[in-house]
Design a protein around this motif. Structure first.
Motif, PDB file in Angstrom:
ATOM      1  N   GLY A 196       0.808  -1.225   0.000  1.00  0.00           N
ATOM      2  CA  GLY A 196       0.000   0.000   0.000  1.00  0.00           C
ATOM      3  C   GLY A 196       0.836   1.266   0.000  1.00  0.00           C
ATOM      4  N   GLN A 197       2.169   1.146  -0.086  1.00  0.00           N
ATOM      5  CA  GLN A 197       3.020   2.340  -0.121  1.00  0.00           C
ATOM      6  C   GLN A 197       3.076   2.889  -1.541  1.00  0.00           C
ATOM      7  N   VAL A 198       3.027   4.212  -1.669  1.00  0.00           N
ATOM      8  CA  VAL A 198       3.154   4.821  -2.996  1.00  0.00           C
ATOM      9  C   VAL A 198       4.624   4.753  -3.405  1.00  0.00           C
ATOM     10  N   VAL A 199       4.859   4.369  -4.664  1.00  0.00           N
ATOM     11  CA  VAL A 199       6.245   4.221  -5.139  1.00  0.00           C
ATOM     12  C   VAL A 199       6.488   5.058  -6.392  1.00  0.00           C
ATOM     13  N   LEU A 200       7.728   5.498  -6.512  1.00  0.00           N
ATOM     14  CA  LEU A 200       8.175   6.184  -7.722  1.00  0.00           C
ATOM     15  C   LEU A 200       9.060   5.210  -8.488  1.00  0.00           C
ATOM     16  N   GLY A 201       9.197   5.423  -9.805  1.00  0.00           N
ATOM     17  CA  GLY A 201      10.054   4.542 -10.601  1.00  0.00           C
ATOM     18  C   GLY A 201       9.682   3.105 -10.332  1.00  0.00           C
ATOM     19  N   THR A 202      10.658   2.246 -10.141  1.00  0.00           N
ATOM     20  CA  THR A 202      10.355   0.843  -9.918  1.00  0.00           C
ATOM     21  C   THR A 202       9.897   0.606  -8.487  1.00  0.00           C
ATOM     22  N   ASP A 203      10.651   1.091  -7.512  1.00  0.00           N
ATOM     23  CA  ASP A 203      10.359   0.676  -6.143  1.00  0.00           C
ATOM     24  C   ASP A 203      10.645   1.716  -5.078  1.00  0.00           C
ATOM     25  N   GLN A 204      10.906   2.958  -5.459  1.00  0.00           N
ATOM     26  CA  GLN A 204      11.302   3.956  -4.461  1.00  0.00           C
ATOM     27  C   GLN A 204      10.072   4.455  -3.689  1.00  0.00           C
ATOM     28  N   VAL A 205      10.050   4.167  -2.373  1.00  0.00           N
ATOM     29  CA  VAL A 205       8.881   4.494  -1.556  1.00  0.00           C
ATOM     30  C   VAL A 205       8.814   6.002  -1.273  1.00  0.00           C
ATOM     31  N   VAL A 206       7.603   6.572  -1.367  1.00  0.00           N
ATOM     32  CA  VAL A 206       7.398   7.977  -0.985  1.00  0.00           C
ATOM     33  C   VAL A 206       7.050   7.978   0.506  1.00  0.00           C
ATOM     34  N   ASN A 207       7.898   8.555   1.336  1.00  0.00           N
ATOM     35  CA  ASN A 207       7.668   8.521   2.786  1.00  0.00           C
ATOM     36  C   ASN A 207       6.358   9.183   3.164  1.00  0.00           C
ATOM     37  N   GLY A 208       5.586   8.482   3.983  1.00  0.00           N
ATOM     38  CA  GLY A 208       4.373   9.074   4.540  1.00  0.00           C
ATOM     39  C   GLY A 208       3.165   9.005   3.624  1.00  0.00           C
TER      40      GLY A 208
END
Ligand SMILES: Cc1cc2nc3c(=O)[nH]c(=O)nc-3n(C[C@H](O)[C@H](O)[C@H](O)COP(=O)(O)OP(=O)(O)OC[C@H]3O[C@@H](n4cnc5c(N)ncnc54)[C@H](O)[C@@H]3O)c2cc1C
Length: 590
Positions: free
Chosen positions: A365-377
């Motif tokens: 359920g974490q929002v990710v950028l690119g392949t797998d970079q988590v957006v904190n919060g």
């Protein structure tokens, strides 16, 4: 205009199935949780879900999560991420039983177990024959679900902000998310909700199309907010057209009608699905049935004076079954088509129903950028998110399941992150200033564009240029057209500047979000030069290497649309599940 600040551990935008499920997780963990909703929670679009929620409980016949997983991967035309799909199908029984324990009034079998009905694309034994997998409460499953979860939230002290419209994401210079700005519709007051965790559960955006089964509130606000804050949108070219909207009205007739034995017929009374899907027939997946219907109509076998719809026939069913299992459908037929489906078939056409794409997330359920970079919060779940379990085409009853599974996992992950000690960062006022500037622009615009007319132009453009079948020249022209509409959206004007329940302002702000979704859709669709799932174009050829126009060599990848410069980026599909073998690519046939 000024704003005030309120602090919470978590803020959830959206009180449909996904938002309510996530909120249970946070509130029951003792965290101070705010849930914002444009409407009273139980009026969110989830309330309209009729057919049911998928789980391989096997209450009527043998079933297995692995079969469900196979059907979902195949339904997605292999664009779904197999890790997320395995996660969802394995969790299905757990979340459905949990819901039952919250008090959800499922229909029952004589032995007391949950009643299950067949649904399109759900098969036994890796595609053999339709299986009964959809758990239903008559044809009012979503309604029952929202009530059960709302009550659970009241018990857990979730704080609801009803008739509040979230305006923008608060995202700082490091890219971390700190909450949202929102407007109290009753007073016009703006508040910054400062939070350690922000979950988007804002639902779909079906209202960017002219004919839609979606509620008027489904304007893609979460997607617009994310896009403006620099988060890309994933796979927005994939929109599901539900085969059976009431002709002329768009109101949904659940696939459960075909699950209970309903048959589609053309003007000569022929059961035409036998030609398109000899095995699954009327219960083939939705994109297949929608295209078959449009082909029948285009080739002159439609019904009515204009030959522009087909018929959904249940006159052969026992009236007592219709009254017990499909009472809402009979009512919709009477109200919207003046047809009593016990005696006469219903006029139906494919209608925009569901967005497969959305805000990119992983299966936690974490929002990710690119392949797998988590957006904190930042977390997202439900129809506004793209995990991606539905890939290029969603199976019926898999969305209510998605809400439960990923609503829960987004909530669970947020709880873990907060319990590890994430603190409130100093409030990033610069992003709040942007919201205030947007509101000021709207208040001060002179000689601008009319909101209603601009929205209508957008909806007609989407319907014409990005509908059930897609044509390369129409898509190309569609990009130019939609960018023109976007220019108008940037200069919309409202005559009424009052603060109290000013729905003109709310609709103008919604249009700011809708246009982001529309641009993402048109631009991503124009760029994808193949046919896959719900995206079928005239220039994608059926060859040995590209069966039905699907080009795995070049296009087995997710689209990411960036608002900034309308840039497209692509990322690989996750073909590796969590514990089982990859479900290998093959031609999709039903
Ligand atoms: C007619 C119909 C029938 C369906 N039937 C089925 C079915 O039988 N089975 C199935 O699996 N799927 C079905 N679907 C799909 C499924 O119901 C939806 O995908 C799902 O309910 C979406 O749930 P959600 O929680 O993501 O969003 P929603 O239920 O749409 O809720 C969105 C929430 O976000 C809030 N919100 C949005 N923007 C803002 C904002 N800016 N500020 C504050 N709040 C905001 C809204 O107020 C609302 O509370 C159906 C869909 C439709 C339209």
């Amino acid at each position: 205009m000024t704003y005030t600040v309120r602090k919470f551990d978590a803020v959830i935008v959206g009180a449909g199935g996904a938002g309510l499920r996530a909120a249970i997780q946070l509130s029951e963990a003792g965290l101070k949780t705010a849930v914002l909703s444009k409407v009273f929670p139980t009026r969110s679009h989830t309330v309209a879900a009729q057919g049911g929620v998928a789980a391989s409980l096997g209450n009527s016949e043998e079933d297995h999560w692995h079969w469900h997983m196979y059907d979902t991967v195949k339904g997605s035309d292999w664009l779904g991420d197999q890790d997320a799909i395995e996660f969802m199908c394995r969790k299905a029984n757990e979340v459905v039983v949990e819901l039952e324990h919250y008090g959800m009034p499922f229909d029952r079998l004589d032995n007391g177990k949950i009643y299950q009905r067949p649904f399109g694309g759900h098969m036994s034994n890796f595609g053999e024959k339709p299986v009964r997998r959809s758990c239903a409460a008559a044809d009012r499953t979503g309604h029952a679900m929202l009530h059960a979860m709302y009550q659970r939230n009241v018990k857990a002290n979730t704080q609801f902000f009803v008739e509040w419209q979230a305006l923008d994401l608060i995202r700082d210079d490091e890219g971390d998310v700190q909450g949202v700005t929102a407007m109290d519709m009753e007073t016009g007051e703006v508040v910054a909700f400062h939070a350690r965790a922000t979950i988007f559960a804002t639902g779909g955006a079906g209202r960017i199309f002219h004919s839609s089964t979606n509620a008027f509130i489904n304007t893609g606000d979460g997607l617009g907010m994310a896009a403006r804050a620099g988060i890309p949108l994933e796979d927005m070219e994939f929109w599901q057209f539900h085969p059976t909207g009431v002709a002329g009205a768009g109101v949904l007739i659940t696939e459960g009608v075909r699950g209970e034995g309903g048959i589609l017929r053309n003007s000569s009374g022929e059961r035409f699905m036998e030609r398109y899907a000899p095995n699954a027939k009327d219960l083939a997946s939705r994109d297949v049935v929608s295209r078959a219907m449009v082909t029948e109509i285009n080739e002159g076998r439609g019904c009515g004076p204009n030959k522009d719809f087909v018929l959904l026939d249940i006159t052969h069913l026992d009236p007592a079954t219709i009254m017990k299992r499909l009472p809402g459908i009979r009512e919709i037929g009477l109200q919207f088509a003046s047809v009593d489906c016990i005696k006469e078939p219903l006029p139906v056409v494919p209608t925009c129903h569901y967005q497969m794409g959305g805000i990119p997330t992983n299966y936690h359920g974490q929002v990710v950028l690119g392949t797998d970079q988590v957006v904190n919060g930042f977390y997202a779940a439900g129809e506004c998110a793209c995990a991606s379990v539905h890939g290029a085409n969603r199976l019926g009853t898999n969305s209510l399941l998605d809400l439960l599974v990923f609503g829960k996992s987004a909530g669970e992950t947020a709880v873990e992150d907060l319990q590890k000690g994430r603190a409130h960062k100093p409030l990033h006022t610069a992003s709040i200033d942007k919201t205030m500037a947007r509101l000021d622009r709207l208040n001060n615009q002179k000689g601008g564009a009319n909101v209603h007319e601009t929205r209508l132009t957008m909806q007609r453009t989407m319907q014409k240029h990005a509908g059930v079948f897609r044509f390369s020249d129409l898509l190309k022209a569609g990009v130019t057209e939609i960018l023109k509409v976007a220019d108008d959206v940037a200069r919309t004007e409202i005559k009424d500047k009052s603060k109290i329940f000013n729905m003109a302002r709310i609709e103008a702000l919604e249009l700011d979000n809708q246009i982001e979704v529309a641009k993402a859709t048109m631009i991503s669709a124009e760029a994808r030069k193949e046919s896959r799932g719900a995206h079928v174009r005239d220039d994608a050829l059926d060859t040995a290497e590209t069966p039905d126009g699907r080009d795995d060599k070049n296009w087995l990848k997710h689209t990411l649309w960036h608002r900034d410069g309308n840039r497209l980026e692509y990322k690989a599909v996750k073909m590796k599940p969590l514990s089982v073998d990859t479900i290998e690519l093959k031609k999709r046939a039903y």
